[in-house]
Design an enzyme around this catalytic site. Structure first.
Site, PDB file in Angstrom:
ATOM      1  N   ILE A 116       0.824  -1.224   0.000  1.00  0.00           N
ATOM      2  CA  ILE A 116       0.000   0.000   0.000  1.00  0.00           C
ATOM      3  C   ILE A 116       0.855   1.271   0.000  1.00  0.00           C
ATOM      4  O   ILE A 116       0.352   2.354  -0.279  1.00  0.00           O
ATOM      5  CB  ILE A 116      -1.008   0.042   1.180  1.00  0.00           C
ATOM      6  CG1 ILE A 116      -0.304  -0.239   2.514  1.00  0.00           C
ATOM      7  CG2 ILE A 116      -2.176  -0.918   0.948  1.00  0.00           C
ATOM      8  CD1 ILE A 116      -1.138   0.092   3.747  1.00  0.00           C
ATOM      9  N   ALA A 168      -5.585  -3.171   5.125  1.00  0.00           N
ATOM     10  CA  ALA A 168      -4.167  -3.577   5.156  1.00  0.00           C
ATOM     11  C   ALA A 168      -3.434  -2.811   6.257  1.00  0.00           C
ATOM     12  O   ALA A 168      -3.545  -1.589   6.353  1.00  0.00           O
ATOM     13  CB  ALA A 168      -3.513  -3.300   3.811  1.00  0.00           C
ATOM     14  N   GLY A 213       1.708  -4.711  32.043  1.00  0.00           N
ATOM     15  CA  GLY A 213       1.270  -3.995  30.842  1.00  0.00           C
ATOM     16  C   GLY A 213       0.007  -4.584  30.228  1.00  0.00           C
ATOM     17  O   GLY A 213      -0.592  -3.965  29.356  1.00  0.00           O
ATOM     18  N   TYR A 232       1.366   0.502  17.753  1.00  0.00           N
ATOM     19  CA  TYR A 232       0.253   0.064  16.892  1.00  0.00           C
ATOM     20  C   TYR A 232      -0.981   0.939  17.154  1.00  0.00           C
ATOM     21  O   TYR A 232      -1.592   1.471  16.219  1.00  0.00           O
ATOM     22  CB  TYR A 232      -0.052  -1.415  17.175  1.00  0.00           C
ATOM     23  CG  TYR A 232      -1.326  -1.906  16.548  1.00  0.00           C
ATOM     24  CD1 TYR A 232      -1.462  -2.008  15.165  1.00  0.00           C
ATOM     25  CD2 TYR A 232      -2.421  -2.265  17.341  1.00  0.00           C
ATOM     26  CE1 TYR A 232      -2.648  -2.461  14.594  1.00  0.00           C
ATOM     27  CE2 TYR A 232      -3.597  -2.724  16.775  1.00  0.00           C
ATOM     28  CZ  TYR A 232      -3.708  -2.812  15.407  1.00  0.00           C
ATOM     29  OH  TYR A 232      -4.882  -3.260  14.845  1.00  0.00           O
TER      30      TYR A 232
HETATM   31  N1  LIG Z   1      -8.142  -9.102  14.022  1.00  0.00           N
HETATM   32  C1  LIG Z   1      -8.488  -8.252  14.985  1.00  0.00           C
HETATM   33  O1  LIG Z   1      -8.863  -8.651  16.106  1.00  0.00           O
HETATM   34  C2  LIG Z   1      -8.475  -6.760  14.737  1.00  0.00           C
HETATM   35  C3  LIG Z   1      -8.871  -5.909  15.794  1.00  0.00           C
HETATM   36  C4  LIG Z   1      -8.858  -4.539  15.579  1.00  0.00           C
HETATM   37  C5  LIG Z   1      -8.483  -4.022  14.358  1.00  0.00           C
HETATM   38  N2  LIG Z   1      -8.090  -4.858  13.355  1.00  0.00           N
HETATM   39  C6  LIG Z   1      -7.695  -4.274  12.067  1.00  0.00           C
HETATM   40  O2  LIG Z   1      -8.398  -4.930  11.017  1.00  0.00           O
HETATM   41  C7  LIG Z   1      -7.571  -4.962   9.842  1.00  0.00           C
HETATM   42  C8  LIG Z   1      -7.491  -6.377   9.306  1.00  0.00           C
HETATM   43  O3  LIG Z   1      -6.910  -7.188  10.307  1.00  0.00           O
HETATM   44  P1  LIG Z   1      -6.751  -8.777  10.162  1.00  0.00           P
HETATM   45  O4  LIG Z   1      -6.911  -9.346  11.519  1.00  0.00           O
HETATM   46  O5  LIG Z   1      -7.579  -9.268   9.041  1.00  0.00           O
HETATM   47  O6  LIG Z   1      -5.190  -8.869   9.817  1.00  0.00           O
HETATM   48  P2  LIG Z   1      -4.419  -9.749   8.687  1.00  0.00           P
HETATM   49  O7  LIG Z   1      -2.983  -9.609   8.988  1.00  0.00           O
HETATM   50  O8  LIG Z   1      -5.014 -11.100   8.607  1.00  0.00           O
HETATM   51  O9  LIG Z   1      -4.758  -8.955   7.353  1.00  0.00           O
HETATM   52  C9  LIG Z   1      -4.022  -7.819   6.956  1.00  0.00           C
HETATM   53  C10 LIG Z   1      -3.694  -7.981   5.488  1.00  0.00           C
HETATM   54  O10 LIG Z   1      -3.013  -6.808   5.069  1.00  0.00           O
HETATM   55  C11 LIG Z   1      -1.900  -7.205   4.271  1.00  0.00           C
HETATM   56  N3  LIG Z   1      -0.890  -6.143   4.410  1.00  0.00           N
HETATM   57  C12 LIG Z   1      -0.268  -5.769   5.541  1.00  0.00           C
HETATM   58  N4  LIG Z   1       0.568  -4.758   5.281  1.00  0.00           N
HETATM   59  C13 LIG Z   1       0.448  -4.490   3.955  1.00  0.00           C
HETATM   60  C14 LIG Z   1       1.046  -3.542   3.092  1.00  0.00           C
HETATM   61  N5  LIG Z   1       1.950  -2.648   3.540  1.00  0.00           N
HETATM   62  N6  LIG Z   1       0.673  -3.527   1.789  1.00  0.00           N
HETATM   63  C15 LIG Z   1      -0.232  -4.412   1.329  1.00  0.00           C
HETATM   64  N7  LIG Z   1      -0.827  -5.346   2.095  1.00  0.00           N
HETATM   65  C16 LIG Z   1      -0.482  -5.376   3.400  1.00  0.00           C
HETATM   66  C17 LIG Z   1      -1.452  -8.543   4.809  1.00  0.00           C
HETATM   67  O11 LIG Z   1      -0.761  -9.309   3.837  1.00  0.00           O
HETATM   68  C18 LIG Z   1      -2.787  -9.169   5.211  1.00  0.00           C
HETATM   69  O12 LIG Z   1      -3.320  -9.938   4.150  1.00  0.00           O
HETATM   70  C19 LIG Z   1      -6.230  -4.375  10.240  1.00  0.00           C
HETATM   71  O13 LIG Z   1      -6.197  -3.032   9.842  1.00  0.00           O
HETATM   72  C20 LIG Z   1      -6.225  -4.475  11.756  1.00  0.00           C
HETATM   73  O14 LIG Z   1      -5.430  -3.482  12.341  1.00  0.00           O
HETATM   74  C21 LIG Z   1      -8.073  -6.235  13.510  1.00  0.00           C
END
Ligand SMILES: NC(=O)c1ccc[n+]([C@@H]2O[C@H](COP(=O)([O-])OP(=O)(O)OC[C@H]3O[C@@H](n4cnc5c(N)ncnc54)[C@H](O)[C@@H]3O)[C@@H](O)[C@H]2O)c1
Length: 320
Positions: free
Chosen positions: A52, A73, A269, A142
């Site tokens: 991204i 992402a 923490g 984060y």
């Molecule tokens: N899973 C949770 O409990 C949770 C809670 C709060 C917020 N979130 C947010 O939800 C979103 C999705 O989380 P998730 O659990 O599906 O995580 P995940 O790691 O399974 O999915 C993230 C995806 O983004 C891709 N990615 C990461 N950095 C990238 C980059 N620089 N360029 C292109 N692709 C990139 C990864 O390859 C991955 O497929 C995130 O933004 C996360 O911060 C998740």
């Protein structure tokens, strides 16, 4: 609608993309697969393997003529953000600014952003359940990078009129979750139970979180595609506090195992209690989580059990 989903090969993104396709939307996934899997993306979705932060994102957004970008992402691990704040900020701040800049330049109408409960930090117990206007005091880079990205959304709207919706997800669990991710304990406990591995509890097990099933998160994002209540921040949560001991009890019931955890000293923490109010999403988006913890946990456990049995079968050349 024409929709780009960044991070669409990851845990939440892949569930979302399947749902969007089933609703008849045209979907392009942008993901560099640093964490996600190509096989998570349905065949009917387009796929672009790209960071991204890359300048080539511009061309993808221009050609895509998207009505909406759903920006998932991110660098999602708290521990990595502490070890390597530069890496975390690169994806979560610079990557987000790149997406916003392209959205502005090529007239994308709406950008939906995945933020997190981690922006709140560890507020006093009497403030629970936390509402969206609660002060934000993240305890990790984060949380800080997500809070900073939120501020970029608000200013892009203020300066350029770009429409946004920010979601702060509670702890998300479900099929395809990675156990090292933010969603945490349910995914870890379900996987360990499925693999007959010991479960560790740091502290006495009375610490609580707000665990939400991934399908409910997907429904919240879908509700945001059409809503008139834009330029708002919404918690997506169950509003229910669940302790580690309660999760263990449900898992005992589902798996039929005794599950005797190994208790360890609590970690400094660690947040003791956490729960988010979902009243705003309920009122303005008519959204409500439908999955019970029992059913969601049963699905998650079954998912890890299926994987574990497949792995065992492949070790024995398919004969079980
Ligand atoms: N899973 C949770 O409990 C949770 C809670 C709060 C917020 N979130 C947010 O939800 C979103 C999705 O989380 P998730 O659990 O599906 O995580 P995940 O790691 O399974 O999915 C993230 C995806 O983004 C891709 N990615 C990461 N950095 C990238 C980059 N620089 N360029 C292109 N692709 C990139 C990864 O390859 C991955 O497929 C995130 O933004 C996360 O911060 C998740």
């Amino acid at each position: 609608m024409r929709i780009a989903v960044t991070g669409g090969a990851g845990f939440i993104g892949s569930h979302l993309v399947y749902k969007l396709i089933s609703l008849g939307h045209t979907v392009i996934v942008i993901d560099d697969l640093r964490h996600g899997l190509r096989s998570n993306v349905p065949e009917k979705a387009g796929f672009v393997m790209l960071d991204i932060k890359s300048s080539a994102i511009s061309e993808i957004i221009e050609r895509g003529a998207f009505d909406c970008i759903i920006h998932l992402a991110a660098q999602t691990r708290v521990d990595i953000s502490i070890e390597n704040p530069r890496k975390d900020a690169g994806s979560n701040i610079m990557g987000t600014v790149n997406i916003l800049e392209c959205a502005k330049k090529y007239g994308v109408k709406r950008v939906i952003f995945a933020s997190t409960a981690a922006v709140y930090g560890d507020p006093p117990i009497q403030d629970l359940p936390l509402e969206e206007l609660h002060s934000r005091q993240p305890l990790s880079f984060y949380g800080l990078s997500k809070m900073t990205a939120e501020a970029y959304f608000e200013l892009y709207h203020q300066i350029f009129g770009l429409e946004y919706i920010i979601f702060r997800f509670a702890n998300v669990y479900g099929e395809r979750a990675e156990v090292d991710d933010e969603g945490g304990v349910i995914n870890i406990f379900a996987k360990k139970t499925a693999n007959n591995l010991p479960i560790y509890i740091y502290g006495d097990g009375s610490q609580s979180r707000d665990y939400i099933y991934v399908g409910d998160i997907v429904n919240g994002i879908v509700a945001a595609l059409q809503t008139k209540h834009v330029n708002e921040v919404y918690n997506l949560s169950t509003g229910q506090e669940v302790t580690l001991c309660e999760i263990l009890n449900i898992l005992r019931h589902i798996s039929g195992q005794t599950l005797t955890p190994v208790y360890k000293e609590s970690r400094s923490g660690d947040i003791y209690r956490s729960v988010l109010s979902n009243e705003k999403a309920h009122q303005l988006l008519s959204w409500h989580p439908y999955m019970t913890l029992e059913n969601g946990l049963a699905r998650t456990y079954q998912y890890f059990l299926d994987i574990s049995q497949l792995e065992t079968a492949s070790q024995y050349g398919g004969d079980l």
